[in-house]
Design an enzyme around this catalytic site. Structure first.
Site, short mmCIF file in Angstrom:
data_model
loop_
_atom_site.label_atom_id
_atom_site.label_comp_id
_atom_site.label_asym_id
_atom_site.label_seq_id
_atom_site.Cartn_x
_atom_site.Cartn_y
_atom_site.Cartn_z
CG ASN A 1 77.17 126.66 -45.16
OD1 ASN A 1 76.23 127.40 -44.90
ND2 ASN A 1 78.41 127.08 -45.27
CG HIS B 1 82.27 127.92 -41.13
ND1 HIS B 1 81.00 127.43 -41.29
CD2 HIS B 1 82.42 128.87 -42.10
CE1 HIS B 1 80.41 128.04 -42.33
NE2 HIS B 1 81.27 128.91 -42.83
CB SER C 1 82.38 127.77 -45.63
OG SER C 1 82.67 127.88 -47.00
CD GLU D 1 78.88 125.31 -38.93
OE1 GLU D 1 79.57 125.52 -39.94
OE2 GLU D 1 77.84 124.62 -38.97
#
Ligand code: T1G
Length: 698
Positions: A480, A430, A409, A442
């Protein structure tokens, strides 16, 4: 031809043939009207069957047409309501033979027919509320007359389809046990013999006698969010009960016309197409074809790995779940089995399907077991050394064509790829936790990831039922990386005297599913601390509030420790504010005010929301400018599907556009933060678009 005509022993079978989903654009409407007119006059035709393909009866009105008024526009004659009146008032019986999806205007067309016969794979629904509108071609008037007011309003407000058995149970259709068309032709022929043409428009829509006079008001009061579309849906169904049919139709049309131009509807229509656009890889050569993926290995039987293995087994893939020792894989498999048994108990799965899925799951403790799979998904501990060791071994044991994917991640995918001899075969997948629930995936493109490998990963995302979004390599990829700036502002607000639950409340009142502090309590404050430490170790020395680390130092990691920024009921996990946190936050803010010389001031909802959301948009513009995301709408797809951003607001980039980028710059200039405003320098792309009077999501 958009409508094919076959005559079978006196029954005209009209087949809609308008790829990809038989959406009712002007061409299809015109062709169906002409076909109906023609068969109605033929003496050798006594009845009509209307059908579509095996996958799609019809996906409804053409969204692009009514969204942007293109392609002749939804109001071009014949409109969909015109067509449905043709069916309803037809001189000969009309039977809808439905296989696959029958949604929105597609179901409204079927409701205009006199009978409906469904195949086992049929899925019937009125999803218009998910587009911020309501069924605008008679659905709110005919469905209550077909299945009752309560069941109809449930379907219309949820926007969720029902399967064939449920449709039969509701009385919406009859279930074909054999050949759909043959069964439909038999129904049509019998209706002709009986002279029967049951028209829903001639029935009454009635509430159950025990419903009570204020039943509709209670539906309004029960809405989670009283947005314009659900309110209008209730109003339209009320009209079906209280008004004669034609007046009810007029009421429905008036409500539809008002809804289709609301900001919520425009945002939801944008989100619909944004999700489909995300599936396209810019610049991919047309001859690049994704490889077939039937067998996968998942490395790491922890929460993420077991979740990913579940997703793969659910999608029909053969799965090998690996971990270092028997105990770990057994624990992982036990967790998966528990999940299936829970789904079985809730009726979301039958025993046969559960056993089929479990039959696809195998376990191993030696990476050599991954030798013959098409693709490996590594979901091991988030540590570069651990991942590189695994990839070195995989590179040796796996076949030359095996694709090696990491679920990392935050780590640098290129550094993982670099330890293999096949960087072109390395990609990031991800997943978001819990993997069986979260739709976002992702798909991280490394510097050397081959186009065919990227295309294969995106095709796998779709096969797994995920919304794949291509992301470039950077710390945190798209989601993120942006959420770090959102959280930074949320913590700064505590530095400046706002209590955590107040920040959450402001954002949740605005529409976020969960405020940042509740979100971190769910994700784990210790995870947040590790991410911050990783960034600082990588050289990011920009100011950050010390408040989250103070909370971690108290062991308040969130739901997993029963306490974080809130305290949680051990049984229900319901959150409650905690006076201890309020005291800590107030003392902390006093310290910061003294250190930074910040003037005490009251910060209201408007500034809380603006600073948190524009921090997202600014960082999104930065990564868009760096080419990490393919397009601004991809960033919105990430936030709508992975971070609880309200779909009726479109996403952080769409929201910034809706404010106007000039206004966004003005707002950013006005944010006084104690860090010399360094967090409010507009990203180059934001500045460029604002200066040119353009939009980010154009
Ligand atoms: N209009 C226009 N294009 C549509 C469409 C629609 N209704 N549905 C799908 N497409 C396009 C989509 O953009 C994509 O295009 C391609 O078809 C394949 O779609 C009066 C006003 C049917 C379950 O909300 O839920 O009726 O990217 O990738 O995964 O009351 O499409 O290939 O160029 O999604 O197999 C109500 C919306 C309309 C259904 C198929 N209907 N569609 O899923 O394929 S409003 C809906 C879906 C209405 C009336 C009102 C799904 C699907 P491209 P896809 P899929």
């Amino acid at each position: 031809m958009p409508v094919q005509i076959d005559i079978r022993d006196g029954v005209a079978v009209l087949t809609l043939n308008r790829p990809p989903v038989n959406s009712f654009d002007l061409a299809l409407r015109r062709d169906l009207r002409a076909a109906m007119a023609m068969v109605m006059t033929r003496p050798d035709v006594e009845a009509v069957v209307l059908t579509g393909g095996t996958r799609h009866f019809s996906a409804g009105a053409d969204i692009e047409e009514f969204a942007s008024g293109t392609r002749g526009g939804a109001t071009a004659v014949p409109t969909l309501p015109d067509l449905i009146i043709d069916l309803d008032q037809a001189a000969k019986p009309v039977v809808a033979a439905i296989a696959g999806t029958c949604l929105g205007g597609g179901l409204e067309v079927a409701l205009g027919c006199h009978y409906r016969v469904v195949a086992a794979n049929a899925s019937l629904g009125l999803p218009e509320v998910k587009l911020g509108i309501l069924p605008g071609a008679g659905g709110t008037q005919r469905l209550p007359r077909a299945i009752g007011v309560k069941a109809a309003l449930d379907m219309i407000l949820s926007g969720m389809p029902v399967n064939a058995p449920t449709a039969a149970r509701l009385g919406l259709a009859t279930l074909s046990e054999g050949d759909l068309i043959e069964d439909a032709v038999a129904v049509a022929r019998q209706a002709a013999r009986d002279g029967a043409k049951p028209r829903l428009s001639l029935r009454r829509a009635e509430l159950p006698t025990d419903a009570g006079a204020d039943w509709f008001q209670r539906q309004v009061d029960g809405l989670k969010r009283p947005l314009p579309a659900p309110l209008a849906c209730i109003e339209a169904v009320r009209a079906a009960v209280e008004l004669p049919f034609n007046q009810g139709l007029q009421r429905e049309f008036a409500l539809f016309r008002d809804l289709v131009v609301t900001p919520e509807s425009k945002a939801l229509q944008y989100a619909f197409f944004a999700e489909r656009r995300a599936a396209r890889i810019e610049g991919l050569a047309p001859d690049v074809q994704p490889r077939s993926v039937q067998r996968v290995a998942v490395i790491g039987a922890g929460t993420m790995g077991a979740g990913i293995a579940t997703v793969a087994a659910n999608a029909g893939l053969e799965v090998i779940l690996l971990d270092r020792d028997e105990a770990s894989v057994r624990k992982g498999l036990a967790g998966i089995t528990k999940g299936y048994d829970a789904a079985l108990a809730k009726g979301r799965l039958d025993e046969a399907e559960r056993d089929r899925r479990l039959g696809r799951l195998h376990t191993a403790t030696d990476l050599a077991a991954a030798a013959a799979v098409d693709l490996v998904i590594e979901a091991a501990f988030e540590d570069m050394g651990v991942k590189q060791d695994i990839f070195r071994t995989l590179d040796k044991v796996c076949g030359p064509d095996t694709i090696l994917a990491s679920n990392t991640s935050t780590l640098d995918l290129d550094a993982i790829a670099a330890v293999t001899g096949r960087p072109g075969q390395v990609v990031g997948l991800h997943f978001f936790s819990p993997a069986p629930v979260m739709r976002l995936l992702e798909v991280v493109r490394g510097a050397e990831t081959a186009p065919e490998v990227l295309a294969t990963a995106m095709a796998l995302a779709r096969k797994l039922g995920k919304v794949g979004v291509v992301a470039g390599v950077c710390n945190g990829f798209i989601g993120n990386r942006m959420v770090e700036e959102y959280l930074r502002q949320a913590y700064f607000l505590v530095d400046e005297g706002v209590l955590p639950w107040h920040v959450d409340g402001a954002l949740e009142r605005w529409g976020m599913a969960m405020g940042p502090f509740a979100m971190m309590d769910l994700a784990g404050n210790d995870i947040g601390r590790a991410i911050r430490a990783g960034r600082q170790a990588a050289g990011d020395d920009r100011p950050y509030s010390t408040f989250p680390d103070k909370i971690c130092a108290l062991g308040r990691y969130g739901q997993k420790t029963g306490k974080g920024y809130y305290q949680y009921d051990p049984a229900t996990r319901a959150r409650e504010t905690d006076p201890e946190i309020d005291a800590l936050a107030q003392a902390h803010a006093k310290e910061v005010a003294r250190d930074l010389g910040l003037p005490p001031r009251v910060i209201g909802d408007e500034e809380i929301v603006a600073r948190c959301l524009l921090a997202l948009a600014n960082e999104g513009a930065a990564l868009l400018g760096e080419g990490i995301a393919q397009r601004a709408s991809d960033i919105d797809v990430v936030y709508l599907n992975g971070y609880g951003f309200p779909a009726h607001k479109g996403g952080p980039m769409y929201h910034a556009d809706s404010l106007g980028l000039e206004n966004v710059l003005r707002l950013m200039e006005g944010f006084l933060d104690g860090y010399q405003g360094q967090f409010w320098r507009p990203a180059p792309l934001l500045w460029e678009k604002a200066s040119a009077g353009r939009r980010l999501t154009a």
